[in-house]
Design an enzyme around this catalytic site. Structure first.
Site, mmCIF file in Angstrom:
data_model
loop_
_atom_site.group_PDB
_atom_site.id
_atom_site.type_symbol
_atom_site.label_atom_id
_atom_site.label_comp_id
_atom_site.label_asym_id
_atom_site.label_seq_id
_atom_site.Cartn_x
_atom_site.Cartn_y
_atom_site.Cartn_z
ATOM 1 C CB CYS A 28 29.240 -59.548 -29.134
ATOM 2 S SG CYS A 28 30.812 -58.531 -28.994
ATOM 3 C CB CYS A 31 32.332 -61.069 -28.350
ATOM 4 S SG CYS A 31 31.733 -59.729 -27.474
#
Length: 103
Positions: A28, A31
Site C-alpha cells: 500500500c 500506507c
C-alpha cells in the site's frame, strides 16, 4: 516506538489508556507514506499514547473485526473502546490534534 501487533496480541495491548493503531499492508503506497508520520508522532508523544500497527494481510481476523475496508485506516481506542476511526493519509498535525482530544 510503534509496536507490531497480531490477531493474538491486539486486544491485550490496546485495552488500556489511549491507543493508536495503524492498519496497513506492505503493498500500500499511502500506507508507506503514513508510516514515517506515525513514527515521528510516536517519538514526540512518548508515553501518552501506545502506538501500534497491524498488517492486514497477516492479521485478517482483527481487520475484519473492525470492518477495515480501506488502508491506511487508523483506530484510536480509549480504555478498549474505539473512539475514532481515521481513513487515508493524514498529516502529523491532523493526527496529533485528534489524539490530544482523548488524552
Amino acid at each position: 516506538m510503534v509496536t507490531e501487533l497480531t490477531d493474538q496480541t491486539f486486544d491485550e495491548k490496546t485495552n488500556n489508556g489511549v491507543t493508536f493503531t495503524d492498519f496497513w499492508a506492505t503493498w500500500c503506497g499511502p500506507c508507506r507514506m503514513q508510516s514515517p508520520v506515525i513514527e515521528q508522532l510516536a517519538e514526540e508523544m512518548g508515553d501518552k499514547v501506545f502506538f501500534s500497527k497491524v498488517d492486514v494481510d497477516a492479521n485478517q481476523e482483527t481487520a475484519a473485526k473492525f470492518g477495515i475496508m480501506s488502508i491506511p485506516t487508523m483506530l484510536i481506542k480509549k480504555d478498549g473502546q474505539v473512539v475514532d476511526t481515521i481513513v487515508g493519509y493524514h498529516t502529523k498535525e491532523q493526527l496529533q490534534k485528534k489524539l490530544e482530544a482523548y488524552i
